[in-house]
Scaffold this motif. Structure first.
Motif, short mmCIF file in Angstrom:
data_model
loop_
_atom_site.label_atom_id
_atom_site.label_comp_id
_atom_site.label_asym_id
_atom_site.label_seq_id
_atom_site.Cartn_x
_atom_site.Cartn_y
_atom_site.Cartn_z
N ILE A 212 0.82 -1.22 0.00
CA ILE A 212 0.00 0.00 0.00
C ILE A 212 0.85 1.26 0.00
O ILE A 212 0.64 2.18 -0.81
N TRP A 213 1.80 1.35 0.90
CA TRP A 213 2.53 2.60 1.09
C TRP A 213 3.36 3.06 -0.10
O TRP A 213 3.54 4.27 -0.27
N PRO A 214 3.89 2.16 -0.97
CA PRO A 214 4.68 2.66 -2.09
C PRO A 214 3.93 3.65 -2.98
O PRO A 214 4.53 4.59 -3.49
N ASP A 218 0.68 9.13 1.66
CA ASP A 218 -0.19 9.82 2.61
C ASP A 218 -0.74 8.85 3.65
O ASP A 218 -0.89 9.19 4.83
N LEU A 219 -1.03 7.60 3.23
CA LEU A 219 -1.51 6.60 4.17
C LEU A 219 -0.38 6.13 5.09
O LEU A 219 -0.62 5.83 6.27
N ALA A 220 0.82 6.05 4.56
CA ALA A 220 1.97 5.71 5.41
C ALA A 220 2.15 6.75 6.50
O ALA A 220 2.38 6.42 7.68
N HIS A 221 2.04 8.02 6.12
CA HIS A 221 2.19 9.10 7.11
C HIS A 221 1.08 9.03 8.15
O HIS A 221 1.35 9.15 9.37
N THR A 225 2.08 8.13 12.13
CA THR A 225 1.84 9.13 13.17
C THR A 225 0.91 8.59 14.24
O THR A 225 0.97 9.00 15.41
N GLY A 226 0.06 7.64 13.88
CA GLY A 226 -0.82 7.01 14.86
C GLY A 226 -0.07 6.07 15.78
O GLY A 226 -0.50 5.84 16.92
N TYR A 227 1.05 5.52 15.31
CA TYR A 227 1.80 4.56 16.13
C TYR A 227 2.46 5.24 17.32
O TYR A 227 2.70 4.61 18.35
N GLY A 228 2.76 6.51 17.20
CA GLY A 228 3.21 7.26 18.35
C GLY A 228 4.69 7.20 18.65
O GLY A 228 5.16 7.79 19.62
N ARG A 229 5.46 6.48 17.84
CA ARG A 229 6.91 6.48 18.00
C ARG A 229 7.55 6.24 16.65
O ARG A 229 6.95 5.60 15.77
N ALA A 230 8.72 6.78 16.48
CA ALA A 230 9.45 6.56 15.23
C ALA A 230 10.06 5.16 15.23
O ALA A 230 10.44 4.64 16.29
N LEU A 231 10.14 4.57 14.07
CA LEU A 231 10.82 3.28 13.95
C LEU A 231 12.32 3.51 14.07
O LEU A 231 12.86 4.48 13.54
#
Length: 275
Positions: A212-214, A218-221, A225-231
């Protein structure tokens, strides 16, 4: 259940899926027969985890289970499967944002896994690296040199990342086909726990990252941002490499089975990974 009973086959379009919607005059439930004893056990544990971590209405309730029959009886949920649900762009972004918040709660509630679980993650990364090595030969005539080098990096680098990856209780098949969206209540729910097990947290993002994200940054972002932490850097690298291994699997299977859908899925994803 009381009264006359009717059953409707609502299985996924694959050979091992067996799911029925069972209704009476006043009640509705779902019956699922797991493909294996192991998947039945995983799903029962998945329902236990969902009960402990998700809010009311965010997952079905396990009403009964029979390991001998590999059967589960679960409550219905309101909503439609997101994969088949045409959404306006803003609502779609909202769904992906909520999906990551839900996944973070699912992951964060995991108790500290025992030491043997870390060993399982090491073994999984090693096995995926070995699988990628087989594709170096099998796909040599079907991929570009840069794609071949990417598979070589999976083989060389993935095992060394295992100890840097956070270990959680994974959903195991975290994708829009297992999300239910209720527009009128703005509620996202999660179904299908037969792949739930301890593993690297990043593995719950592989399908989204590769499929999906490739084409939908916009969906990746919205999701991340919902996950709440950077990978972490190790997670980002492992996600890239695991996705490469997965897409190579699809490409190889498509070539062997002469399946153009799988072949194109693998080719497209590998190109995006190099983009």
């Amino acid at each position: 259940m009381d009264g006359s009973v009717s059953a409707t086959d609502v299985s996924w379009d694959r050979g091992d899926s067996q799911v029925w919607r069972v209704t009476t005059d006043t009640r509705e439930a779902y019956v699922k027969r797991s493909p294996t004893a192991a998947s039945h056990s995983r799903e029962v544990h998945g329902y236990t985890h969902a009960t402990q971590t998700l809010a009311s209405g965010e997952a079905p309730t396990l009403l009964a289970s029979d390991p001998g029959l590999r059967a589960l009886l679960t409550s219905p949920l309101r909503g439609r499967v997101v994969r088949d649900f045409p959404l306006e762009t803003q609502e779609e972004r909202r769904v992906h944002h909520l999906a990551d918040q839900l996944l973070r709660r699912w992951h964060d509630s995991t108790n500290q896994p025992p030491a043997q679980v870390r060993a399982i993650v090491r073994q999984s990364m090693l096995e995926q690296a070995r699988e990628a090595r087989t594709y170096l030969d099998d796909l040599a005539a079907h991929v570009a040199p840069a794609e071949h080098r990417l598979l070589q990096r999976v083989t060389n680098e993935l095992p060394g990342l295992a100890d840097e990856l956070p270990v959680v209780f994974r959903h195991g098949d975290y994708s829009p086909r297992n999300w239910l969206w209720s527009s009128d209540r703005s509620q996202l729910s999660l179904i299908d726990f037969e792949e739930a097990a301890h593993g690297a947290a990043i593995e719950d993002l592989v399908w989204l990252y590769g499929a999906i994200w490739p084409t939908r940054p916009d969906l990746a972002h919205a999701f991340l941002t919902g996950y709440g932490r950077a990978l972490s850097r190790a997670e980002q690298r492992a996600l890239h490499l695991i996705t490469a291994r997965t897409t190579a699997y699809y490409l190889n299977a498509g070539i062997i089975k002469a399946n153009p859908v799988l072949t194109e899925r693998g080719r497209t994803a590998l190109k995006h990974l190099l983009g």
